[in-house]
Write an enzyme that holds these catalytic residues in place. Structure first.
Site, PDB file in Angstrom:
ATOM      1  N   THR A  29      60.103 -18.459 -31.594  1.00  0.00           N
ATOM      2  CA  THR A  29      59.832 -18.719 -33.006  1.00  0.00           C
ATOM      3  C   THR A  29      58.914 -19.931 -33.102  1.00  0.00           C
ATOM      4  OG1 THR A  29      60.825 -18.964 -35.214  1.00  0.00           O
ATOM      5  CG2 THR A  29      61.991 -20.021 -33.394  1.00  0.00           C
ATOM      6  N   ASN A  30      58.830 -20.560 -34.255  1.00  0.00           N
ATOM      7  CA  ASN A  30      57.908 -21.692 -34.431  1.00  0.00           C
ATOM      8  C   ASN A  30      58.521 -22.705 -35.388  1.00  0.00           C
ATOM      9  OD1 ASN A  30      57.021 -20.975 -37.251  1.00  0.00           O
ATOM     10  ND2 ASN A  30      56.420 -19.124 -36.158  1.00  0.00           N
TER      11      ASN A  30
END
Ligand code: C5P
Length: 226
Positions: A29-30
């Site tokens: 994810t980020n």
């Protein structure tokens, strides 16, 4: 009255970072928190729009009283948006969509084994805006974000490329990195139109810049409907 054209419009806002599975317990994810998308949903609702927030991984609470639907990966998000397309008047893609996902998703939790390194093969995710941007649009408004670490003219030129590639009606450019962009921080948005022309900018809290974005959308709807 502010933004009269948004009243009763079916508005979808995507928020947060997509989550791309590696195995049953791990994801890529980020750093997106979902804050900007959530502010956009709250301000659109206050302007009388019929709002649905579609969220991936977020690290702030969901807003009360707003319809919210979870979509995990980029591909989940694309399917959901395609299913909603005919019943959508305005789509704002504030989500940070992963460009890549693991080529294979392990069905069992991966074991660390003895090796000192691990190579994950990634494959490109679909570009959601570019995919939707090719569909017949009618009076719909498509809004994209460009989060860039570049500054000034360099950032504007990257944003212009994005407008052309994704065929959005409006692009909001913001600077990210080193304390900028993520979470409950002041934000600055530059607005570009379909031709890559700079329409204006807004600086302030994420609620303030959200109001400015809806004003731009309001004006674009007025133009399309006239
Ligand atoms: O290409 P880039 O990620 O810089 O573009 C950002 C904009 O495009 C955002 O509005 C984001 O939500 C959207 N996007 C998308 N599909 C992707 C990647 C980004 O719709 N695969």
């Amino acid at each position: 009255e502010a933004c009269p054209k948004l009243k009763g419009k079916r508005v979808i806002i995507t928020a947060g970072g997509t989550s791309e599975p590696i195995d049953p317990v791990r994801v890529l994810t980020n750093l997106s928190t979902g804050t900007q998308g959530i502010e956009l949903a709250k301000t659109a609702k206050a302007l009388g729009a019929e709002v649905e927030l579609i969220y991936s991984t977020i690290s702030v609470p969901l807003p009360a009283g707003i319809k919210a639907t979870y979509a995990g990966s980029a591909r989940d998000l694309l399917s959901l948006l395609e299913a909603r397309w005919d019943q959508t008047d305005v789509l704002v893609m504030a989500a940070a969509v992963a460009d890549w996902r693991p080529a294979e998703v392990a069905t069992q939790k991966m074991k660390k084994g003895q090796a000192d390194t691990l190579t994950l093969e990634l494959v490109r995710n679909p570009d959601i805006l570019a995919t939707l941007g090719k569909k017949p649009r009618g009076n719909k408004i498509l809004v994209g974000f460009a989060a860039e670490t570049a500054q000034g003219e360099a950032a504007l030129s990257l944003a212009r490329e994005k407008v052309a590639k994704k065929r959005v009606d409006l692009l909001a450019l913001n600077q990210v990195g080193s304390g900028k962009g993520f979470g409950n921080v002041e934000n600055q948005l530059f607005f570009l139109d379909f031709n890559g022309q700079l329409l204006g900018q807004s600086q302030g809290s994420k609620a303030t810049v959200s109001q400015a974005l809806w004003q731009q959308v309001n004006d674009l709807i007025a133009e399309k409907e006239s």
